[in-house]
Design a protein around this motif. Structure first.
Motif, short mmCIF file in Angstrom:
data_model
loop_
_atom_site.label_atom_id
_atom_site.label_comp_id
_atom_site.label_asym_id
_atom_site.label_seq_id
_atom_site.Cartn_x
_atom_site.Cartn_y
_atom_site.Cartn_z
N PRO A 2 0.84 -1.21 -0.02
CA PRO A 2 -0.07 -0.08 0.07
C PRO A 2 0.84 1.29 0.05
O PRO A 2 1.92 1.28 0.52
N THR A 3 0.35 2.32 -0.47
CA THR A 3 0.90 3.56 -0.38
C THR A 3 0.82 4.15 1.18
O THR A 3 -0.05 3.82 1.77
N CYS A 4 1.55 5.18 1.23
CA CYS A 4 1.30 5.85 2.74
C CYS A 4 0.17 6.39 2.90
O CYS A 4 -0.30 6.03 3.93
N GLY A 5 -0.55 6.98 1.79
CA GLY A 5 -2.06 7.32 1.89
C GLY A 5 -2.92 6.26 2.34
O GLY A 5 -3.84 6.39 3.01
N GLU A 6 -2.86 5.02 1.67
CA GLU A 6 -3.56 3.94 1.76
C GLU A 6 -3.29 3.28 3.22
O GLU A 6 -4.27 3.07 3.99
N PHE A 7 -2.10 3.47 3.79
CA PHE A 7 -1.90 2.93 4.96
C PHE A 7 -2.39 3.63 6.07
O PHE A 7 -2.91 3.43 7.28
N LEU A 8 -2.59 5.27 5.80
CA LEU A 8 -3.00 6.30 6.61
C LEU A 8 -4.46 5.78 7.28
O LEU A 8 -4.63 5.72 8.27
N VAL A 9 -5.26 5.53 6.12
CA VAL A 9 -6.69 5.49 6.41
C VAL A 9 -6.76 4.24 7.17
O VAL A 9 -7.84 4.06 8.09
N LYS A 10 -6.08 3.11 7.08
CA LYS A 10 -6.24 1.88 7.71
C LYS A 10 -5.84 2.43 9.25
O LYS A 10 -6.61 1.63 9.84
N ILE A 11 -4.93 2.86 9.33
CA ILE A 11 -4.54 3.31 10.99
C ILE A 11 -5.45 3.97 11.75
O ILE A 11 -5.89 3.96 12.53
N LEU A 12 -5.97 4.99 10.67
CA LEU A 12 -7.20 5.89 11.38
C LEU A 12 -8.48 5.00 11.71
O LEU A 12 -8.92 5.16 13.03
N GLU A 13 -8.62 3.99 10.96
CA GLU A 13 -9.71 3.30 11.06
C GLU A 13 -9.41 2.26 12.62
O GLU A 13 -10.44 2.10 13.39
N ALA A 14 -8.25 2.01 12.71
CA ALA A 14 -7.81 1.22 13.91
C ALA A 14 -7.99 2.07 14.94
O ALA A 14 -8.30 1.39 16.18
N TYR A 15 -7.74 3.33 14.93
CA TYR A 15 -8.07 4.28 16.08
C TYR A 15 -9.43 4.42 16.35
O TYR A 15 -9.63 5.33 17.24
N THR A 28 -4.67 16.25 -2.52
CA THR A 28 -4.76 15.10 -1.49
C THR A 28 -5.76 13.86 -1.86
O THR A 28 -5.99 13.13 -1.20
N VAL A 29 -5.72 13.85 -3.25
CA VAL A 29 -6.79 12.60 -3.90
C VAL A 29 -6.20 11.04 -3.50
O VAL A 29 -6.93 10.41 -3.24
N GLU A 30 -4.64 11.29 -3.49
CA GLU A 30 -4.01 10.04 -2.76
C GLU A 30 -4.25 9.42 -1.46
O GLU A 30 -4.40 8.47 -1.07
N LEU A 31 -4.86 10.56 -0.60
CA LEU A 31 -5.40 10.26 0.78
C LEU A 31 -6.72 9.39 0.58
O LEU A 31 -7.14 8.49 1.40
N TYR A 32 -7.49 9.28 -0.57
CA TYR A 32 -8.81 9.09 -0.66
C TYR A 32 -8.79 7.43 -1.43
O TYR A 32 -9.76 6.79 -1.32
N ARG A 33 -7.65 7.15 -1.92
CA ARG A 33 -7.52 5.81 -2.39
C ARG A 33 -7.87 4.67 -1.82
O ARG A 33 -8.82 3.80 -2.27
N ILE A 40 -14.93 3.80 7.12
CA ILE A 40 -14.86 5.34 7.39
C ILE A 40 -15.79 6.37 6.28
O ILE A 40 -15.76 5.95 5.03
N ARG A 41 -16.75 6.95 7.02
CA ARG A 41 -17.57 8.04 5.93
C ARG A 41 -16.69 8.99 5.76
O ARG A 41 -16.28 9.77 6.65
N VAL A 95 -6.02 17.09 11.96
CA VAL A 95 -6.09 17.82 10.70
C VAL A 95 -4.90 17.21 9.86
O VAL A 95 -3.73 17.59 10.12
N ILE A 96 -5.26 16.54 8.79
CA ILE A 96 -4.05 15.82 7.92
C ILE A 96 -4.15 16.63 6.52
O ILE A 96 -5.22 16.36 5.76
N SER A 97 -3.00 17.15 6.25
CA SER A 97 -2.83 17.94 4.98
C SER A 97 -1.82 17.35 4.16
O SER A 97 -0.79 16.76 4.78
N SER A 98 -2.01 17.80 2.84
CA SER A 98 -0.94 17.46 2.04
C SER A 98 0.31 18.86 2.28
O SER A 98 -0.32 19.75 2.69
N VAL A 99 1.43 18.80 1.64
CA VAL A 99 2.19 19.79 1.36
C VAL A 99 3.07 19.20 0.04
O VAL A 99 3.00 18.40 -0.21
N ASN A 100 3.95 20.52 -0.34
CA ASN A 100 4.44 20.19 -1.64
C ASN A 100 5.64 19.16 -1.27
O ASN A 100 6.12 18.75 -0.31
N ASP A 101 6.02 18.42 -2.61
CA ASP A 101 7.07 17.69 -2.57
C ASP A 101 8.38 18.29 -1.57
O ASP A 101 8.48 19.34 -1.54
#
Length: 536
Positions: A2-15, A28-33, A40-41, A95-101
């Motif tokens: 998984p990508t970091c974005g995909e990993f992130l939402v799984k950890i959030l669900e675990a919390y 931010t679209v990669e956070l939604y993948r 999560i809704r 608050v989880i945000s993106s930032v430039n490379d």
């Protein structure tokens, strides 16, 4: 992998995260993948400030952190105001945000959404702000955020993830870390506090927003001590409605101040004694007796009023320990019921007319919608109700008249509260001026099928500010604003809307609001028949 974005939402669900507020953007679209692979809704507001206020209302009604996905740059500047309100009122928000490379950070190359330092801009309204430079550190950084929410003074946390880190691949299993326990009180200090309270002849208890989870223990303690209880705006509901020991009004009122000065021991739990609690006349609080302060934040205990006994601890744990130390008998009779009744009577005699009008309004709301959650804005009904309203339980009444003091808070906060507590009715109490800050969020609520009542007090302008200017003989510039047709606009956005002319019609509309799948807009115009009936 998984990508970091995909990993992130799984950890959030675990919390235990079940709702995320955000507006997708190219950053931010990669956070939604990975979201479809979770339970999560996602709720889409119409402005990032609305996302923050929704997360705030969700957190206040549930006690759990509200979570937002926010784009780089304008998304973060938009949500900063909502984070400021949450920071001032000690509300958990992630608050989880993106930032430039990573290679673009600080280079000022004219990149999309670029800020010189996004983290520095946000750090003043966050417990901490962190730039994730290595995806492998994500589990640890998230654990730090949830540790703040679980065991420290809850405030917003900001985590920004560079675009190239969001898409980086990660190994391992996404899981929540074990979080630290809530801080327990020092036994010696509990013993000293219990000794003081047992010997007190005229004790008084003050419960703030930080004491919401200690409500049952505070009621038991107050009844054991026969001590009147004053609750702040965010502490409303700590005592049940009509309790014999409950005080009204605010600490800035003469009668409340007199009770404070007459108390030989004051126990203050989870409160900062903020001036926004004391509308319309803030004053310096004076305590002539002994002061015991309980707060999860040690720095808060040494703010404004020095304590004779300072207990850094979770409020529920500290109050439980105090109850154990006090036992079933706490000495002499203290006439707490009589003191509370006398103080309530003195406060009631000094309330301004609007308190009666809006006290009646909230009485109608409570009868029509038992167990209601009320999220308010900065508006006349809120300032008046702050003095008299008795919430059915903790986490049921909050508004932006406290702390940071923002307009436009009430509507998105009520939406978030309803999403967090879907089985309880939710009401937004707002003025015509404040509603124009966040009116498009009605579309968000329609889209998300959020049934709530939006009660508008329409005095065709910024009425509270206008009155303030008039009192000081300042020209009333900028306060008589154009007011649109809210019923027409709300209908066009897919809501139900009406202007009830009587209390009976208002009651009926409130009852119906809980049965619908969309918001119900209820407009009350100052001076109209319904407003006059409420004032009788």
């Amino acid at each position: 992998m998984p990508t970091c974005g995909e990993f992130l939402v799984k950890i959030l669900e675990a919390y235990g995260v079940d709702t995320i507020f955000g507006i997708p953007g190219v950053h931010t679209v990669e956070l939604y993948r990975g979201l479809p692979q979770t339970r999560i809704r996602h709720v889409t507001p119409r402005h990032e400030q609305g996302a923050g206020f929704m997360a705030d209302g969700y957190a206040r009604s549930t006690g759990k952190p509200g979570v937002c996905f926010i784009i780089t740059g304008p998304g973060m500047t938009n949500i900063a105001t909502a984070m400021g309100q949450a920071y001032a009122d000690s509300i958990p928000m992630l608050v989880i945000s993106s930032v430039n490379d990573r290679t673009h950070l600080g280079m000022a190359q004219g990149r999309l959404h670029e800020l010189p330092s996004q983290r520095n801009l946000i750090s003043g309204v966050a417990a901490f702000s962190h730039t994730l430079l290595d995806p492998r550190q994500l589990p640890e950084v998230l654990a730090r955020a949830f540790a703040v929410f679980a065991s420290a003074r809850p405030r917003p946390v900001h985590i920004e993830i560079p675009l190239d880190v969001i898409t980086a691949r990660m190994n391992g299993r996404a899981k929540a870390w074990t979080l630290p326990s809530r801080p327990a009180p020092e036994p010696k200090l509990i013993a000293a506090a219990a000794k003081l309270l047992k010997a007190a002849k005229t004790p008084l208890v003050i419960g703030g927003g930080g004491a919401a989870d200690a409500a049952q223990g505070i009621q038991k303690l107050a009844e054991t001590l026969d001590a009147p209880v004053f609750t702040t705006i965010n502490g409303k509901g700590i005592l049940p409605p009509g309790h014999r020991l409950a005080l009204a009004g605010n600490l800035g009122m003469d009668a409340a101040q007199a009770e404070l000065e007459a108390s030989d021991v004051v126990l203050a739990i989870g409160t900062e004694f903020g001036e926004t609690e004391m509308y319309p006349a803030a004053r310096q609080i004076e305590i002539k007796g002994k002061l015991i302060r309980i707060d999860i934040d040690p720095l808060q205990i040494v703010n404004q009023l020095p304590a004779d006994i300072a207990i850094t601890a979770d409020s529920a744990l500290a109050v439980s320990a105090l109850n154990d130390a006090l036992g079933s008998a706490a000495g002499q009779a203290r006439k707490g019921t009589e003191r509370a009744a006398a103080t309530r009577k003195k406060i009631a005699a000094k309330l301004w007319p609007a308190c009666k009008t809006h006290g009646r309004l909230l009485e109608v709301i409570g009868k029509a919608l038992p167990d209601v959650i009320i999220a308010g804005d900065q508006t006349e009904p809120v300032y008046a109700s702050n003095q008299t309203y008795e919430a059915p339980k903790p986490r049921s009444y909050f508004n932006s008249s406290t702390g940071y003091g923002t307009l436009g808070y009430g509507l998105p906060a009520a939406i978030g509260a309803k999403l967090g507590q879907p089985d309880r009715p939710s009401v937004c109490l707002i003025g015509d001026g404040g509603l124009q800050f966040s009116l498009p969020e009605l579309a968000s609520a329609v889209e998300a099928q959020v049934p709530l009542a939006v009660v508008i007090w329409n005095n065709t302008g910024y009425g509270e500010i206008k009155a303030y200017m008039m009192e000081r003989q300042i020209p009333e510039i900028g306060v008589d604003i154009y007011t649109p047709d809210f019923v027409a606009i709300a209908s066009g956005l897919g809501c139900k809307a009406s202007r009830p002319a009587t209390i009976a019609a208002l009651h009926k509309e409130l009852v119906q609001s809980a049965k619908r799948k969309v918001p119900t807009i209820i407009e009350i115009r100052a001076g109209d028949s319904l407003a006059r009936e409420l004032a009788k």
